[in-house]
Design a protein around this motif. Structure first.
Motif: not given
Length: 227
Positions: A96-123
């Protein structure tokens, strides 16, 4: 535990800067010290984190198990796979981190997609280390002008030696946060319009949280590779 827990802690902590190391030592319990050093690697100050020449978001061709189709609002970035194995999850995350497609994905979408992989534990979560991998808006726009995209494959995923030694010396230490260090190696292939392209070997050490009975999630990306 005594000195046995401190020795692997100091060895593993050498991969993180002192500021974050101190923070981790203060905030985690003594029982977690042996493994916290490895986890601390991923919660350090990311101000000096290296941004890759090519960003991260997947339209990846991948051998990683459990890769899912892109979710709505995240362009080509796939939803996180439902995996309980830290090695398998780290493989998927690296693709996921090494792949991207600027033809179909905006930078905001990229960040939103990456954020979904993060733990919800803010600690424990260290979003800065992940978001720093995405090019700034100007560079992303230039890449989009060239229809640039990247795919990735993973060749290996393993627990770093310092993490394995710390865990062997204190197996119960990980039960505080269930954070695993995983070093992933692979290859990233980049292409753009008019037939341009190239490829390079990639490697990264990730912190992955896999609590019993729950899906794994990303915690952080280390600023340096843990062998």
């Amino acid at each position: 535990m005594g000195r046995r827990s401190l020795s692997p802690l100091h060895r593993a902590a050498s991969y993180w800067p002192a500021k974050r190391r101190i923070t981790v030592l203060v905030t985690v319990t003594a029982l977690l010290l042996a493994v916290a050093a490895t986890a601390a690697l991923f919660t350090r100050d990311q101000g000096k984190a290296r941004a890759p020449a090519a960003p991260a978001s997947p339209n990846a061709s991948t051998s990683t198990p459990g890769a899912l189709k892109p979710g709505a609002g995240t362009g080509s970035v796939p939803s996180p796979p439902r995996l309980a194995d830290p090695l398998a999850y780290a493989r998927a995350a690296a693709v996921m981190l090494w792949s991207y497609d600027t033809r179909t994905t905006s930078r905001d979408q990229q960040l939103a997609g990456m954020h979904a992989w993060m733990t919800a534990e803010t600690k424990y979560t260290d979003w800065t280390s992940l978001s720093a991998q995405t090019p700034d808006p100007v560079l992303w726009s230039r890449m989009a002008d060239n229809a640039q995209y990247a795919t990735a494959t993973v060749t290996d995923a393993r627990f770093p030696s310092a993490f394995k030694q710390a865990l062997a010396e204190n197996p119960t230490a990980i039960t505080e946060a269930y954070i695993y260090a995983v070093t992933v190696t692979g290859k990233q292939s980049i292409a753009w319009k008019d037939g341009g392209g190239g490829a390079e070997d990639r490697a990264v050490t990730l912190a992955v949280q896999c609590r019993p009975g729950a899906d794994c999630a990303l915690v952080s990306l280390a600023p340096s590779l843990a062998p």
